[in-house]
Design a protein around this motif. Structure first.
Motif, mmCIF file in Angstrom:
data_model
loop_
_atom_site.group_PDB
_atom_site.id
_atom_site.type_symbol
_atom_site.label_atom_id
_atom_site.label_comp_id
_atom_site.label_asym_id
_atom_site.label_seq_id
_atom_site.Cartn_x
_atom_site.Cartn_y
_atom_site.Cartn_z
ATOM 1 N N VAL A 101 83.471 25.975 -9.641
ATOM 2 C CA VAL A 101 83.073 25.319 -8.394
ATOM 3 C C VAL A 101 84.116 25.576 -7.311
ATOM 4 N N GLY A 102 85.373 25.518 -7.680
ATOM 5 C CA GLY A 102 86.429 25.774 -6.710
ATOM 6 C C GLY A 102 86.332 27.166 -6.120
ATOM 7 N N GLY A 103 86.141 28.171 -6.977
ATOM 8 C CA GLY A 103 86.040 29.541 -6.495
ATOM 9 C C GLY A 103 84.831 29.759 -5.612
ATOM 10 N N ASN A 104 83.681 29.215 -6.026
ATOM 11 C CA ASN A 104 82.462 29.376 -5.229
ATOM 12 C C ASN A 104 82.587 28.682 -3.874
ATOM 13 N N ALA A 105 83.232 27.517 -3.869
ATOM 14 C CA ALA A 105 83.433 26.803 -2.601
ATOM 15 C C ALA A 105 84.321 27.619 -1.663
ATOM 16 N N GLY A 106 85.351 28.263 -2.217
ATOM 17 C CA GLY A 106 86.231 29.088 -1.393
ATOM 18 C C GLY A 106 85.496 30.263 -0.777
ATOM 19 N N SER A 107 84.662 30.929 -1.566
ATOM 20 C CA SER A 107 83.904 32.071 -1.046
ATOM 21 C C SER A 107 82.925 31.656 0.048
ATOM 22 N N SER A 108 82.390 30.452 -0.078
ATOM 23 C CA SER A 108 81.387 29.997 0.890
ATOM 24 C C SER A 108 81.992 29.600 2.236
ATOM 25 N N LEU A 109 83.324 29.525 2.315
ATOM 26 C CA LEU A 109 83.970 29.133 3.572
ATOM 27 C C LEU A 109 84.036 30.258 4.600
ATOM 28 N N ALA A 110 83.730 31.489 4.180
ATOM 29 C CA ALA A 110 83.866 32.638 5.083
ATOM 30 C C ALA A 110 83.105 32.468 6.401
ATOM 31 N N PRO A 111 81.817 32.059 6.384
ATOM 32 C CA PRO A 111 81.118 31.913 7.673
ATOM 33 C C PRO A 111 81.756 30.864 8.580
ATOM 34 N N LEU A 112 82.220 29.765 7.984
ATOM 35 C CA LEU A 112 82.844 28.716 8.798
ATOM 36 C C LEU A 112 84.157 29.199 9.401
ATOM 37 N N MET A 113 84.923 29.967 8.625
ATOM 38 C CA MET A 113 86.178 30.499 9.165
ATOM 39 C C MET A 113 85.912 31.466 10.312
ATOM 40 N N THR A 114 84.849 32.242 10.172
ATOM 41 C CA THR A 114 84.498 33.169 11.249
ATOM 42 C C THR A 114 84.162 32.413 12.527
ATOM 43 N N ILE A 115 83.370 31.352 12.398
ATOM 44 C CA ILE A 115 82.911 30.596 13.566
ATOM 45 C C ILE A 115 84.054 29.851 14.242
ATOM 46 N N TYR A 116 84.874 29.155 13.446
ATOM 47 C CA TYR A 116 85.843 28.225 14.021
ATOM 48 C C TYR A 116 87.261 28.780 14.150
ATOM 49 N N ILE A 117 87.554 29.901 13.479
ATOM 50 C CA ILE A 117 88.927 30.438 13.539
ATOM 51 C C ILE A 117 88.956 31.845 14.120
#
Length: 210
Positions: free
Chosen positions: A144-160
């Motif tokens: 779950v930890g690994g999958n959650a990390g991979s799923s953060l990519a779109p949010l990082m693109t938008i906000y960072i």
């Protein structure tokens, strides 16, 4: 003895949650690379071929090196390999943020890939040692930890990365820093477990001798 048997049968949930958190941070740093492709294309004027080589280098380093690391740590495991691996990822994140051209980006993603390759086999070993009698549950928490990390990519693109550009990758060093601190906190527990595991292996070898 009975104390060791009880320990082996007990699921150490704080350790599982900690290694799952590090798994999330590690895979978040890997996700930074593809999330930044558009930014890097514009900033460094990369071609599609160069972008392909960057992704190839990241995936090959982070995946193909895992069996090599796993084979080595089966013989000589050290709890301090994990923070060292995260240190490599930290260097890679700084490298991406300040890379002036394609070759520096390529070298940076190799550092990130090596950090990930070191983490995954050793992280799985920690999960095994902390699982007790709940191996399926423990592995699921880790994944779950690994999958959650991979799923953060779109949010990082938008906000960072979209507002900050290439320099936004430096925020990935915060992920690496937190992961290093967590792993240093886990190191004493992991060291004790490795010592107990080695003693058990020696006892089995002695019992198997005629």
């Amino acid at each position: 003895d009975s104390r060791k048997t009880a320990l082996a049968a007990t699921t150490v949930l704080p350790v599982l949650l900690a290694v799952s958190l590090v798994h999330m941070l590690n895979d978040s740093m890997q996700a930074v690379v593809p999330a930044m492709f558009t930014i890097l294309e514009e900033t460094l004027h990369l071609s599609y071929t160069q972008v392909g080589w960057i992704l190839f280098a990241l995936n090959m380093t982070s995946s193909v090196m895992q069996p090599v690391v796993g084979s080595y740590t089966d013989r000589r495991s050290s709890p301090y390999m994990l923070p060292v691996g995260m240190g490599l990822s930290l260097i890679g994140m700084v490298g991406i943020a300040y890379s002036p051209n394609f070759w520096y980006v390529l070298l940076s993603v190799v550092f990130i890939g090596l950090g990930s390759a070191i983490f995954h086999p050793e992280g799985s070993r920690i999960v095994y040692l902390a699982a007790g009698g709940k191996r399926g549950f423990a592995q699921s928490v880790y994944q779950v930890g690994g999958n959650a990390g991979s799923s953060l990519a779109p949010l990082m693109t938008i906000y960072i990365f979209a507002p900050l550009g290439q320099i936004g990758a430096v925020w990935g060093t915060a992920f690496a820093g937190v992961a290093i601190l967590v792993l240093l906190g886990l190191a004493p527990w992991y060291k004790r477990q490795l010592a107990a595991w080695e003693r058990m292996r020696e006892q089995r070898r002695a019992a198997a001798k005629p």
